[in-house]
Design a protein around this motif. Structure first.
Motif, PDB file in Angstrom:
ATOM      1  N   GLY A 196       0.835   1.745  19.064  1.00  0.00           N
ATOM      2  CA  GLY A 196       0.288   0.528  18.485  1.00  0.00           C
ATOM      3  C   GLY A 196       0.242   0.515  16.973  1.00  0.00           C
ATOM      4  O   GLY A 196       0.003  -0.534  16.366  1.00  0.00           O
ATOM      5  N   LEU A 197       0.477   1.659  16.326  1.00  0.00           N
ATOM      6  CA  LEU A 197       0.417   1.717  14.873  1.00  0.00           C
ATOM      7  C   LEU A 197       1.690   1.134  14.259  1.00  0.00           C
ATOM      8  O   LEU A 197       2.794   1.516  14.633  1.00  0.00           O
ATOM      9  CB  LEU A 197       0.243   3.151  14.387  1.00  0.00           C
ATOM     10  CG  LEU A 197       0.205   3.289  12.858  1.00  0.00           C
ATOM     11  CD1 LEU A 197      -1.116   2.765  12.307  1.00  0.00           C
ATOM     12  CD2 LEU A 197       0.434   4.722  12.429  1.00  0.00           C
ATOM     13  N   ARG A 198       1.499   0.229  13.314  1.00  0.00           N
ATOM     14  CA  ARG A 198       2.617  -0.353  12.581  1.00  0.00           C
ATOM     15  C   ARG A 198       2.393  -0.110  11.089  1.00  0.00           C
ATOM     16  O   ARG A 198       1.336  -0.442  10.554  1.00  0.00           O
ATOM     17  CB  ARG A 198       2.733  -1.852  12.863  1.00  0.00           C
ATOM     18  CG  ARG A 198       2.885  -2.181  14.337  1.00  0.00           C
ATOM     19  CD  ARG A 198       3.238  -3.641  14.572  1.00  0.00           C
ATOM     20  NE  ARG A 198       2.277  -4.566  13.998  1.00  0.00           N
ATOM     21  CZ  ARG A 198       1.121  -4.906  14.575  1.00  0.00           C
ATOM     22  NH1 ARG A 198       0.771  -4.363  15.738  1.00  0.00           N
ATOM     23  NH2 ARG A 198       0.305  -5.767  13.992  1.00  0.00           N
ATOM     24  N   LEU A 199       3.387   0.463  10.446  1.00  0.00           N
ATOM     25  CA  LEU A 199       3.289   0.776   9.021  1.00  0.00           C
ATOM     26  C   LEU A 199       4.321  -0.051   8.250  1.00  0.00           C
ATOM     27  O   LEU A 199       5.524   0.117   8.429  1.00  0.00           O
ATOM     28  CB  LEU A 199       3.544   2.263   8.771  1.00  0.00           C
ATOM     29  CG  LEU A 199       3.608   2.677   7.291  1.00  0.00           C
ATOM     30  CD1 LEU A 199       2.242   2.517   6.628  1.00  0.00           C
ATOM     31  CD2 LEU A 199       4.110   4.109   7.159  1.00  0.00           C
ATOM     32  N   LYS A 200       3.838  -0.940   7.411  1.00  0.00           N
ATOM     33  CA  LYS A 200       4.725  -1.703   6.527  1.00  0.00           C
ATOM     34  C   LYS A 200       5.022  -0.825   5.311  1.00  0.00           C
ATOM     35  O   LYS A 200       4.132  -0.503   4.519  1.00  0.00           O
ATOM     36  CB  LYS A 200       4.073  -3.005   6.099  1.00  0.00           C
ATOM     37  CG  LYS A 200       4.973  -3.889   5.241  1.00  0.00           C
ATOM     38  CD  LYS A 200       4.256  -5.141   4.756  1.00  0.00           C
ATOM     39  CE  LYS A 200       3.940  -6.073   5.897  1.00  0.00           C
ATOM     40  NZ  LYS A 200       3.352  -7.351   5.398  1.00  0.00           N
ATOM     41  N   THR A 201       6.277  -0.419   5.151  1.00  0.00           N
ATOM     42  CA  THR A 201       6.604   0.529   4.086  1.00  0.00           C
ATOM     43  C   THR A 201       6.330  -0.034   2.693  1.00  0.00           C
ATOM     44  O   THR A 201       6.061   0.736   1.763  1.00  0.00           O
ATOM     45  CB  THR A 201       8.078   0.967   4.190  1.00  0.00           C
ATOM     46  OG1 THR A 201       8.929  -0.188   4.163  1.00  0.00           O
ATOM     47  CG2 THR A 201       8.324   1.739   5.483  1.00  0.00           C
ATOM     48  N   ALA A 202       6.353  -1.356   2.536  1.00  0.00           N
ATOM     49  CA  ALA A 202       6.073  -1.962   1.223  1.00  0.00           C
ATOM     50  C   ALA A 202       4.663  -1.623   0.755  1.00  0.00           C
ATOM     51  O   ALA A 202       4.401  -1.581  -0.456  1.00  0.00           O
ATOM     52  CB  ALA A 202       6.266  -3.471   1.292  1.00  0.00           C
ATOM     53  N   TRP A 203       3.747  -1.372   1.695  1.00  0.00           N
ATOM     54  CA  TRP A 203       2.384  -0.997   1.303  1.00  0.00           C
ATOM     55  C   TRP A 203       2.393   0.277   0.459  1.00  0.00           C
ATOM     56  O   TRP A 203       1.589   0.430  -0.451  1.00  0.00           O
ATOM     57  CB  TRP A 203       1.527  -0.747   2.539  1.00  0.00           C
ATOM     58  CG  TRP A 203       1.142  -1.963   3.312  1.00  0.00           C
ATOM     59  CD1 TRP A 203       0.948  -3.236   2.830  1.00  0.00           C
ATOM     60  CD2 TRP A 203       0.867  -2.028   4.717  1.00  0.00           C
ATOM     61  NE1 TRP A 203       0.578  -4.077   3.846  1.00  0.00           N
ATOM     62  CE2 TRP A 203       0.519  -3.368   5.015  1.00  0.00           C
ATOM     63  CE3 TRP A 203       0.884  -1.089   5.752  1.00  0.00           C
ATOM     64  CZ2 TRP A 203       0.182  -3.788   6.301  1.00  0.00           C
ATOM     65  CZ3 TRP A 203       0.550  -1.507   7.029  1.00  0.00           C
ATOM     66  CH2 TRP A 203       0.208  -2.841   7.306  1.00  0.00           C
ATOM     67  N   LEU A 204       3.295   1.193   0.786  1.00  0.00           N
ATOM     68  CA  LEU A 204       3.326   2.490   0.119  1.00  0.00           C
ATOM     69  C   LEU A 204       3.644   2.384  -1.359  1.00  0.00           C
ATOM     70  O   LEU A 204       3.211   3.213  -2.165  1.00  0.00           O
ATOM     71  CB  LEU A 204       4.344   3.415   0.794  1.00  0.00           C
ATOM     72  CG  LEU A 204       4.138   3.709   2.285  1.00  0.00           C
ATOM     73  CD1 LEU A 204       5.350   4.425   2.838  1.00  0.00           C
ATOM     74  CD2 LEU A 204       2.872   4.530   2.485  1.00  0.00           C
ATOM     75  N   TRP A 205       4.438   1.372  -1.728  1.00  0.00           N
ATOM     76  CA  TRP A 205       4.922   1.285  -3.108  1.00  0.00           C
ATOM     77  C   TRP A 205       4.084   0.348  -3.970  1.00  0.00           C
ATOM     78  O   TRP A 205       4.359   0.206  -5.155  1.00  0.00           O
ATOM     79  CB  TRP A 205       6.388   0.842  -3.120  1.00  0.00           C
ATOM     80  CG  TRP A 205       7.198   1.425  -2.009  1.00  0.00           C
ATOM     81  CD1 TRP A 205       8.031   0.764  -1.172  1.00  0.00           C
ATOM     82  CD2 TRP A 205       7.275   2.804  -1.593  1.00  0.00           C
ATOM     83  NE1 TRP A 205       8.607   1.608  -0.265  1.00  0.00           N
ATOM     84  CE2 TRP A 205       8.172   2.876  -0.490  1.00  0.00           C
ATOM     85  CE3 TRP A 205       6.666   3.979  -2.045  1.00  0.00           C
ATOM     86  CZ2 TRP A 205       8.466   4.069   0.158  1.00  0.00           C
ATOM     87  CZ3 TRP A 205       6.962   5.167  -1.381  1.00  0.00           C
ATOM     88  CH2 TRP A 205       7.851   5.209  -0.311  1.00  0.00           C
ATOM     89  N   GLN A 206       3.092  -0.294  -3.379  1.00  0.00           N
ATOM     90  CA  GLN A 206       2.189  -1.110  -4.184  1.00  0.00           C
ATOM     91  C   GLN A 206       1.414  -0.207  -5.140  1.00  0.00           C
ATOM     92  O   GLN A 206       1.164   0.961  -4.852  1.00  0.00           O
ATOM     93  CB  GLN A 206       1.213  -1.875  -3.291  1.00  0.00           C
ATOM     94  CG  GLN A 206       1.864  -2.978  -2.453  1.00  0.00           C
ATOM     95  CD  GLN A 206       0.844  -3.760  -1.648  1.00  0.00           C
ATOM     96  OE1 GLN A 206      -0.300  -3.918  -2.057  1.00  0.00           O
ATOM     97  NE2 GLN A 206       1.246  -4.252  -0.495  1.00  0.00           N
ATOM     98  N   ASP A 207       1.019  -0.757  -6.271  1.00  0.00           N
ATOM     99  CA  ASP A 207       0.302   0.040  -7.263  1.00  0.00           C
ATOM    100  C   ASP A 207      -0.999  -0.662  -7.648  1.00  0.00           C
ATOM    101  O   ASP A 207      -1.001  -1.581  -8.457  1.00  0.00           O
ATOM    102  CB  ASP A 207       1.168   0.232  -8.500  1.00  0.00           C
ATOM    103  CG  ASP A 207       0.584   1.253  -9.461  1.00  0.00           C
ATOM    104  OD1 ASP A 207      -0.334   2.006  -9.051  1.00  0.00           O
ATOM    105  OD2 ASP A 207       1.017   1.287 -10.623  1.00  0.00           O
ATOM    106  N   PRO A 208      -2.126  -0.219  -7.049  1.00  0.00           N
ATOM    107  CA  PRO A 208      -2.227   0.825  -6.025  1.00  0.00           C
ATOM    108  C   PRO A 208      -1.962   0.254  -4.636  1.00  0.00           C
ATOM    109  O   PRO A 208      -1.940  -0.974  -4.472  1.00  0.00           O
ATOM    110  CB  PRO A 208      -3.686   1.269  -6.155  1.00  0.00           C
ATOM    111  CG  PRO A 208      -4.399   0.014  -6.549  1.00  0.00           C
ATOM    112  CD  PRO A 208      -3.452  -0.722  -7.452  1.00  0.00           C
ATOM    113  N   PRO A 209      -1.759   1.114  -3.622  1.00  0.00           N
ATOM    114  CA  PRO A 209      -1.618   0.620  -2.248  1.00  0.00           C
ATOM    115  C   PRO A 209      -2.880  -0.106  -1.817  1.00  0.00           C
ATOM    116  O   PRO A 209      -3.947   0.107  -2.393  1.00  0.00           O
ATOM    117  CB  PRO A 209      -1.413   1.909  -1.428  1.00  0.00           C
ATOM    118  CG  PRO A 209      -0.933   2.920  -2.421  1.00  0.00           C
ATOM    119  CD  PRO A 209      -1.623   2.576  -3.712  1.00  0.00           C
TER     120      PRO A 209
END
Length: 222
Positions: A196-209
């Motif tokens: 059920g876990l979904r990880l949006k990779t764009a979250w990782l590169w936000q500054d800050p996440p």
């Protein structure tokens, strides 16, 4: 005490402190049990073939991503009672014949394997390991640890590279070899070991996440 004597005392104290600090950094060969006794909850080090490898301090971006993923995974797993998420510093002792005590950035241990969780380390292969690379750790994370985690049976290995803004997700296949799985539509990765876990990779590169709770809300979990 004269000024000259005072200077001599300072030099002697400084020299003794330098020796002590150097011995802390390179304590020599030791057993895994001695390694656990040598370190403490603030020690960032690994145990490799009986030797202690002291890790370099992490950068800001590394810590931002680690904090975000620890928050996201930790809350998701807690709400669904799936097991435990543990961030560094925390040691995992990989199963024999490997003589390795590694310290991943984040580990997930499923409920079925919590019996292997000891007070100061995990005895075996976690279900998920996350390593966030740095210039110092890049070759080790992609080389030594990749091979070790695969051989140990870590079901999922996430390799996050902040410098290249690249996320790689490896899963053990039927032949017990890692296979690369990429994010799907919308840049979203669906974990296999954390259902059920979904990880949006764009979250990782936000500054800050974003905060983990914000990401969970966006996923529709809360």
């Amino acid at each position: 005490m004269s000024i000259q004597a005072g200077k001599e005392a300072v030099r002697e104290t400084s020299a003794a402190y330098a020796v002590d600090r150097e011995s802390e950094k390179t304590p020599g060969r030791m057993t895994f049990e001695e390694f656990l006794a040598w370190g403490d909850e603030d020690t960032w080090a690994e145990w490799v073939d009986g030797e202690v490898v002291v890790l370099t301090p992490a950068g800001v971006k590394h810590q931002q991503i680690a904090r975000f993923l620890g928050d996201l995974l930790g809350n998701f797993v807690l709400m669904r009672q799936l097991g435990e998420v543990i961030p560094a510093p925390f040691t995992i002792k990989l199963p024999a014949p490997q003589e390795r005590g590694r310290e991943p950035d984040i580990v997930f241990i499923s409920r079925e394997r919590l019996h292997r969780l000891k007070p100061t380390y995990f005895d075996g292969a976690p279900d998920l390991v996350v390593e966030i690379t740095s210039p110092e750790s890049f070759a080790r994370d992609r080389g030594e640890k990749y091979v070790e985690y695969e051989a140990a049976g870590v079901k999922e290995y996430w390799l996050i590279d902040p410098d290249r803004q690249q996320a790689e997700f490896y899963r053990l296949g039927e032949e017990e070899r890692y296979r690369l799985h990429t994010a799907g539509a919308g840049g979203v990765y669906h974990s296999e070991v954390i259902p059920g876990l979904r990880l949006k990779t764009a979250w990782l590169w936000q500054d800050p996440p974003p905060a983990g709770v914000e990401a969970l809300r966006e996923m529709g979990v809360i």
